[in-house]
Enzyme design. Structure first.
Site, PDB file in Angstrom:
ATOM      1  N   ASP A  11      92.564  64.265 113.436  1.00  9.35           N
ATOM      2  CA  ASP A  11      92.402  65.670 112.599  1.00  9.35           C
ATOM      3  C   ASP A  11      92.412  64.777 111.151  1.00  9.35           C
ATOM      4  O   ASP A  11      92.282  63.709 110.808  1.00  9.35           O
ATOM      5  CB  ASP A  11      93.778  66.182 112.353  1.00  9.35           C
ATOM      6  CG  ASP A  11      93.643  67.503 111.321  1.00  9.35           C
ATOM      7  OD1 ASP A  11      92.494  68.345 111.394  1.00  9.35           O
ATOM      8  OD2 ASP A  11      94.474  67.201 111.083  1.00  9.35           O
ATOM      9  N   HIS A 186      95.372  74.258 110.303  1.00  6.46           N
ATOM     10  CA  HIS A 186      96.368  74.703 109.533  1.00  6.46           C
ATOM     11  C   HIS A 186      96.792  75.889 109.253  1.00  6.46           C
ATOM     12  O   HIS A 186      97.940  76.667 109.043  1.00  6.46           O
ATOM     13  CB  HIS A 186      96.655  74.390 107.709  1.00  6.46           C
ATOM     14  CG  HIS A 186      96.221  72.977 107.264  1.00  6.46           C
ATOM     15  ND1 HIS A 186      95.102  72.418 108.011  1.00  6.46           N
ATOM     16  CD2 HIS A 186      97.446  72.432 106.101  1.00  6.46           C
ATOM     17  CE1 HIS A 186      95.521  70.791 107.557  1.00  6.46           C
ATOM     18  NE2 HIS A 186      96.875  70.953 106.024  1.00  6.46           N
TER      19      HIS A 186
END
Ligand code: DGL
Length: 276
Positions: A11, A186
Site C-alpha cells: 500500500d 482509510h
C-alpha cells in the site's frame, strides 16, 4: 498441495493494514509480508503514471525481499491504474481491490451505488468500468473525498471536524443509493461517522474485506493455500519512519505489529534498477 510461501501485500502507507487485518482474519494460516511506501504516500493525489512507477518499484522491493506466492495490491489508487502493468511484469498472480469491491455490489443485489474514493481512483473510473464489465446496468455516482485520508492519518475519525467533512462529501450523494463502496484503504475507519452522517439505510461495502475473501478463493483455486498447521509469519517493510509505523499500526491493524518486525527498505524509484 500446501504452499507456505508468503503473500506480498503493499500500500502507499499505513492504510493497507486495514486490508491486511481482514486478510489475517480470513486466512489465519497464511504468512504475509506487507510493504508500506511511507516515504512517498499519498498516492491518491498523484498522476496515474507516477502511481504505476511506484507500484512496479514496490513489487520489486517485495520480491527482492523473498519469494512470494501472490501479490495483493491493498491500495485502491494503485489497483485502479497499475494492475495491468504489475500483471505484465510479474510471474506470480496479482490481485487488486477493485474487482472484489465491484463483485460485492452484485452479491448485495444493489441497483444504484455510490463510490467514495481518492481523486486518483475516481479519475480512473475503475469501479464503474469494472462494474460495467460485469454487466451492472444501474446508476453509479463517484465522489472524490481527498480530505478523508489526512483526517484518518490525524486519528480524527470521529468528532465535529470528521462529521463536517463527511457532510461536505456525502451531502450530494442521493439517499436513494442502495450500496456505497468504501473505495479507499482509510475509509473503513471512518465508517461510524459516515453512517451517522448519511443517516439512511444502505449497504456499506468495504473493498478490503471483500478482497480478503477473494484472495482466499484465488489461492484455493490455484492450489496455493498454506496448510492448516502452518505457523504464519508477518513481516513489515517501510520506506520511511519505521518507528511511526510501529506506533500507528494498532490503529489500522487492530493490534500493534510486533516490535522488530518492521524493516526500513530503500525502494528504488526507477524500475530499471530493480529486479522483478
Ligand atoms: N491507499 C490509498 C487508497 O486506497 C489511500 C492513501 C493515499 O492516497 O495514498 O487509495
Amino acid at each position: 498441495m500446501a504452499d507456505s510461501r508468503a503473500i506480498g501485500v503493499f500500500d502507499s502507507g499505513f492504510g493497507g493494514l486495514t486490508v491486511l487485518s481482514a486478510m489475517r482474519q480470513v486466512m489465519p494460516h497464511e504468512s504475509m509480508v506487507y510493504l508500506g511506501d511511507t516515504a512517498r504516500v499519498p498516492y491518491g493525489t498523484k498522476s496515474a503514471q507516477t502511481v504505476v512507477n511506484y507500484a512496479l518499484s514496490n513489487a520489486a522491493a517485495l520480491l527482492n525481499h523473498g519469494p512470494l506466492k501472490m501479490l495483493v495490491v491493498a491500495c485502491n489508487t494503485v489497483s485502479s491504474v497499475a494492475l495491468p502493468a504489475l500483471q505484465a511484469a510479474l510471474s506470480i498472480p496479482v490481485v487488486g481491490v477493485i474487482t472484489p469491491g465491484a463483485q460485492a455490489v452484485f452479491a448485495n443485489k444493489a441497483s444504484s451505488i455510490a463510490v467514495l474514493a481518492t481523486t486518483g481512483t475516481v479519475t480512473s473510473n475503475a469501479y464503474e468500468i469494472s462494474l460495467r464489465e460485469m454487466g451492472f446496468a444501474g446508476t453509479v455516482v463517484s465522489k472524490a473525498c481527498p480530505l478523508f485520508v489526512p483526517l484518518v492519518e490525524e486519528g480524527m475519525v470521529t468528532g465535529d471536524i470528521a462529521k463536517a467533512i463527511a457532510e461536505h462529501y456525502l451531502g450530494d450523494i442521493p439517499r436513494t443509493v442502495d450500496a456505497i463502496i468504501l473505495g479507499c484503504t482509510h475509509y473503513p475507519l471512518l465508517l461510524p461517522t459516515l453512517q451517522t452522517v448519511f443517516n439512511t439505510p444502505v449497504q456499506w461495502i468495504d473493498s478490503g474485506k471483500m478482497t480478503a475473501h477473494f484472495v482466499k478463493k484465488e489461492l484455493r483455486k490455484q492450489e496455493l493455500l498454506a496448510g492448516q498447521f502452518n505457523v504464519p509469519n508477518y513481516h513489515y517493510l517501510v520506506s520511511d519512519a519505521p518507528d511511526k509505523f510501529e506506533q500507528l499500526s494498532a490503529f489500522y491493524f487492530g493490534e500493534p505489529v510486533e516490535k522488530g518486525n518492521v524493516e526500513l527498505v530503500d525502494i528504488k524509484s526507477s524500475t530499471e534498477q530493480v529486479k522483478i
